[in-house]
Motif scaffolding. Structure first.
Motif, PDB file in Angstrom:
ATOM      1  N   LYS A 126       2.286  -7.344  13.817  1.00  0.00           N
ATOM      2  CA  LYS A 126       2.587  -5.827  13.680  1.00  0.00           C
ATOM      3  C   LYS A 126       1.453  -5.401  12.869  1.00  0.00           C
ATOM      4  O   LYS A 126       0.749  -6.035  12.033  1.00  0.00           O
ATOM      5  CB  LYS A 126       3.687  -5.827  12.796  1.00  0.00           C
ATOM      6  N   LYS A 127       0.891  -4.252  13.383  1.00  0.00           N
ATOM      7  CA  LYS A 127      -0.258  -3.646  12.533  1.00  0.00           C
ATOM      8  C   LYS A 127       0.160  -2.412  11.455  1.00  0.00           C
ATOM      9  O   LYS A 127       0.572  -1.232  12.193  1.00  0.00           O
ATOM     10  CB  LYS A 127      -1.363  -3.236  13.625  1.00  0.00           C
ATOM     11  N   LEU A 128      -0.083  -2.358  10.515  1.00  0.00           N
ATOM     12  CA  LEU A 128       0.027  -1.289   9.604  1.00  0.00           C
ATOM     13  C   LEU A 128      -1.154  -0.505   9.714  1.00  0.00           C
ATOM     14  O   LEU A 128      -2.098  -1.265   9.245  1.00  0.00           O
ATOM     15  CB  LEU A 128       0.427  -1.609   8.321  1.00  0.00           C
ATOM     16  N   VAL A 129      -1.182   0.752  10.222  1.00  0.00           N
ATOM     17  CA  VAL A 129      -2.815   1.361  10.255  1.00  0.00           C
ATOM     18  C   VAL A 129      -2.525   2.419   9.188  1.00  0.00           C
ATOM     19  O   VAL A 129      -1.545   3.276   9.177  1.00  0.00           O
ATOM     20  CB  VAL A 129      -2.871   1.905  11.519  1.00  0.00           C
ATOM     21  N   ILE A 130      -3.458   2.726   8.175  1.00  0.00           N
ATOM     22  CA  ILE A 130      -3.428   3.713   7.269  1.00  0.00           C
ATOM     23  C   ILE A 130      -4.663   4.611   7.615  1.00  0.00           C
ATOM     24  O   ILE A 130      -5.791   4.057   7.586  1.00  0.00           O
ATOM     25  CB  ILE A 130      -3.619   3.439   5.804  1.00  0.00           C
ATOM     26  N   LEU A 131      -4.460   5.941   7.633  1.00  0.00           N
ATOM     27  CA  LEU A 131      -5.605   7.048   7.743  1.00  0.00           C
ATOM     28  C   LEU A 131      -5.755   8.081   6.634  1.00  0.00           C
ATOM     29  O   LEU A 131      -4.435   8.282   6.248  1.00  0.00           O
ATOM     30  CB  LEU A 131      -5.449   7.635   9.181  1.00  0.00           C
ATOM     31  N   ARG A 132      -6.539   8.611   6.576  1.00  0.00           N
ATOM     32  CA  ARG A 132      -6.752   9.698   5.559  1.00  0.00           C
ATOM     33  C   ARG A 132      -7.517  10.765   5.892  1.00  0.00           C
ATOM     34  O   ARG A 132      -8.213  10.807   7.000  1.00  0.00           O
ATOM     35  CB  ARG A 132      -7.606   9.108   4.205  1.00  0.00           C
ATOM     36  N   ASN A 133      -7.345  12.312   5.574  1.00  0.00           N
ATOM     37  CA  ASN A 133      -8.108  13.194   5.975  1.00  0.00           C
ATOM     38  C   ASN A 133      -9.608  12.812   6.068  1.00  0.00           C
ATOM     39  O   ASN A 133     -10.053  12.541   4.979  1.00  0.00           O
ATOM     40  CB  ASN A 133      -7.574  14.429   5.209  1.00  0.00           C
ATOM     41  N   GLY A 189       5.222  -2.440  17.723  1.00  0.00           N
ATOM     42  CA  GLY A 189       4.288  -3.190  16.693  1.00  0.00           C
ATOM     43  C   GLY A 189       3.335  -2.471  15.974  1.00  0.00           C
ATOM     44  O   GLY A 189       2.454  -3.070  15.387  1.00  0.00           O
ATOM     45  N   CYS A 190       3.329  -1.077  16.080  1.00  0.00           N
ATOM     46  CA  CYS A 190       2.344  -0.161  15.220  1.00  0.00           C
ATOM     47  C   CYS A 190       3.071   0.892  14.395  1.00  0.00           C
ATOM     48  O   CYS A 190       3.970   1.582  14.961  1.00  0.00           O
ATOM     49  CB  CYS A 190       1.193   0.264  16.277  1.00  0.00           C
ATOM     50  N   LEU A 191       2.589   0.802  13.266  1.00  0.00           N
ATOM     51  CA  LEU A 191       2.874   1.808  12.330  1.00  0.00           C
ATOM     52  C   LEU A 191       1.769   2.665  11.694  1.00  0.00           C
ATOM     53  O   LEU A 191       0.948   1.952  10.940  1.00  0.00           O
ATOM     54  CB  LEU A 191       4.038   1.440  11.168  1.00  0.00           C
ATOM     55  N   ILE A 192       1.537   3.798  11.992  1.00  0.00           N
ATOM     56  CA  ILE A 192       0.669   4.800  11.299  1.00  0.00           C
ATOM     57  C   ILE A 192       1.158   5.676  10.408  1.00  0.00           C
ATOM     58  O   ILE A 192       2.130   6.337  10.495  1.00  0.00           O
ATOM     59  CB  ILE A 192      -0.098   5.570  12.367  1.00  0.00           C
ATOM     60  N   ILE A 193       0.617   5.436   9.007  1.00  0.00           N
ATOM     61  CA  ILE A 193       0.743   6.156   8.043  1.00  0.00           C
ATOM     62  C   ILE A 193      -0.391   6.828   7.414  1.00  0.00           C
ATOM     63  O   ILE A 193      -1.523   6.333   7.768  1.00  0.00           O
ATOM     64  CB  ILE A 193       1.554   5.373   6.726  1.00  0.00           C
ATOM     65  N   THR A 194      -0.184   7.869   6.387  1.00  0.00           N
ATOM     66  CA  THR A 194      -1.513   8.571   5.978  1.00  0.00           C
ATOM     67  C   THR A 194      -1.360   8.426   4.538  1.00  0.00           C
ATOM     68  O   THR A 194      -0.381   8.175   3.693  1.00  0.00           O
ATOM     69  CB  THR A 194      -1.513   9.949   6.448  1.00  0.00           C
ATOM     70  N   TYR A 195      -2.642   8.312   3.922  1.00  0.00           N
ATOM     71  CA  TYR A 195      -2.884   8.328   2.551  1.00  0.00           C
ATOM     72  C   TYR A 195      -2.068   9.606   1.933  1.00  0.00           C
ATOM     73  O   TYR A 195      -1.466   9.217   0.698  1.00  0.00           O
ATOM     74  CB  TYR A 195      -4.358   8.475   2.301  1.00  0.00           C
ATOM     75  N   GLU A 196      -2.276  10.596   2.379  1.00  0.00           N
ATOM     76  CA  GLU A 196      -1.511  11.711   1.703  1.00  0.00           C
ATOM     77  C   GLU A 196       0.087  11.661   1.575  1.00  0.00           C
ATOM     78  O   GLU A 196       0.759  12.143   0.792  1.00  0.00           O
ATOM     79  CB  GLU A 196      -2.141  13.074   2.551  1.00  0.00           C
ATOM     80  N   ASP A 197       0.550  11.079   2.667  1.00  0.00           N
ATOM     81  CA  ASP A 197       2.150  10.943   2.794  1.00  0.00           C
ATOM     82  C   ASP A 197       2.547   9.840   1.467  1.00  0.00           C
ATOM     83  O   ASP A 197       3.200  10.179   0.838  1.00  0.00           O
ATOM     84  CB  ASP A 197       2.481  10.400   3.778  1.00  0.00           C
ATOM     85  N   LEU A 198       1.578   8.796   1.338  1.00  0.00           N
ATOM     86  CA  LEU A 198       1.885   7.849   0.153  1.00  0.00           C
ATOM     87  C   LEU A 198       1.639   8.450  -1.117  1.00  0.00           C
ATOM     88  O   LEU A 198       2.471   8.286  -2.087  1.00  0.00           O
ATOM     89  CB  LEU A 198       0.668   6.640   0.443  1.00  0.00           C
ATOM     90  N   LYS A 199       0.671   9.493  -1.092  1.00  0.00           N
ATOM     91  CA  LYS A 199       0.619  10.228  -2.576  1.00  0.00           C
ATOM     92  C   LYS A 199       1.740  11.158  -2.766  1.00  0.00           C
ATOM     93  O   LYS A 199       2.055  11.359  -3.835  1.00  0.00           O
ATOM     94  CB  LYS A 199      -0.716  10.927  -2.364  1.00  0.00           C
ATOM     95  N   GLU A 200       2.320  11.690  -1.767  1.00  0.00           N
ATOM     96  CA  GLU A 200       3.154  12.616  -1.818  1.00  0.00           C
ATOM     97  C   GLU A 200       4.635  11.861  -2.275  1.00  0.00           C
ATOM     98  O   GLU A 200       5.353  12.312  -3.266  1.00  0.00           O
ATOM     99  CB  GLU A 200       3.658  13.307  -0.712  1.00  0.00           C
ATOM    100  N   ASN A 201       4.930  10.806  -1.644  1.00  0.00           N
ATOM    101  CA  ASN A 201       6.144   9.902  -2.133  1.00  0.00           C
ATOM    102  C   ASN A 201       5.801   8.542  -2.067  1.00  0.00           C
ATOM    103  O   ASN A 201       6.038   7.982  -0.950  1.00  0.00           O
ATOM    104  CB  ASN A 201       7.434  10.294  -1.383  1.00  0.00           C
ATOM    105  N   LEU A 202       5.459   7.775  -2.961  1.00  0.00           N
ATOM    106  CA  LEU A 202       4.951   6.289  -2.826  1.00  0.00           C
ATOM    107  C   LEU A 202       6.250   5.404  -2.768  1.00  0.00           C
ATOM    108  O   LEU A 202       6.063   4.377  -1.794  1.00  0.00           O
ATOM    109  CB  LEU A 202       4.029   5.874  -4.294  1.00  0.00           C
TER     110      LEU A 202
END
Length: 295
Positions: A126-133, A189-202
């Motif tokens: 499984k791959k957690l992928v984090i991207l940011r603006n 097996g891939c989940l993409i999240i964003t930096y901004e979403d984590l900031k909004e609700n950790l």
């Protein structure tokens, strides 16, 4: 101001001393080597590995903190703590150590999708992928270059911006990374999240990550892990957790700092690049570019 050709020559020489090129992308010699990359091609991934993929300065250390705490909390043995590693860092001998490391192994990589070890896909890791603006990513990477002895310094933001836009920075082009993950973001097996979403609700983000890796934790445990993963909490422990490089890793952690650096022309240039590469795509919508990158 007229450019000094001697300064340009000195910068080029320094870059050559600190960086090397592998498959078209730049990498720091102090952290990586072509020999390690070649051995890494035969790395044996496991189905239960906890893997993070990120472009540099998009929230790597943030997610590592979360993943390490999640894995440690659910570990069946209190005497065995999950081992974290940046997959492409260090000498190739470490892969023999990793082979004998107990599960779950927690590791991160900045590699482009096409350069990941084939076993990652064959094993179903499984791959957690984090991207940011991209605008905040560029500013954060600019400062990291100037605080990290393994990377060339940039005396001028404008010079860095030019290199960032054409992918002449470590680990290559931000947009190449994003385009590749847009093609594969719906794969199992891939989940993409964003930096901004984590900031909004950790707390919500930590729960989402726990659910993805099938870590069963209580609400209290999720909240405790989220509290340890706030920017202020991590920066306070930076020297303890990361040594001398700690303060370079944790600068501001803000969303929107790009507005202090981008000229109007640079902002328009990146807007056009984003439109060219990601507008109308599923990942483009997830990044909420109009919300975070428009003045």
């Amino acid at each position: 101001m007229e450019e000094n050709p001697r300064e340009r020559m000195a910068d080029a020489a320094l870059s050559s001393e600190l960086l090397f090129t592998y498959r078209g992308a730049l990498y720091p010699k102090m952290r990586c080597s072509p020999e390690t990359f070649q051995v890494l091609e035969n790395f044996v991934a496991r189905r239960d590995d906890v893997m993070l993929v990120s472009y540099p300065k998009c929230g790597t250390n943030w997610c590592v903190q979360i993943l390490s705490d999640l894995a440690a909390t659910v570990s069946s043995s209190k005497d065995v703590k999950p081992v974290f590693d940046i997959l492409e860092f260090g000498a190739s001998e470490k892969y023999k150590i990793m082979e004998s490391s107990p599960s779950p192994r927690v590791y991160a990589t900045h590699f482009h999708y096409d350069n990941l070890p084939k076993s990652v896909f064959q094993s179903g890791t499984k791959k957690l992928v984090i991207l940011r603006n991209p605008k905040d990513s560029a500013v954060s990477l600019y400062h990291f270059h100037n605080k990290n002895p393994a990377l060339p310094n940039y005396s001028d933001w404008n010079d860095f911006f030019k290199d960032f836009m054409c992918g002449k920075v470590v680990w290559g082009s931000y947009f190449d990374h994003a385009i590749a993950w847009n093609k594969h973001m719906d794969e199992e097996g891939c989940l993409i999240i964003t930096y901004e979403d984590l900031k909004e609700n950790l707390v919500r983000g930590v729960q989402q990550i726990a659910d993805f890796f099938q870590f069963s934790l209580s609400e209290e445990q999720i909240r405790f892990i989220a509290a340890r993963a706030t920017f202020d909490a991590m920066k306070a422990r930076a020297n303890e957790t990361h040594g001398k490089i700690g303060q370079a890793l944790f600068r501001k952690g803000d969303v929107g700092d790009w507005k202090n650096y981008f000229s109007e022309a640079q902002s328009r240039e990146m807007d056009a690049k984003f439109d060219e590469c990601l507008v109308g795509t599923k990942l483009g919508a997830k990044l909420k570019y109009d919300v975070y990158c428009k003045t």
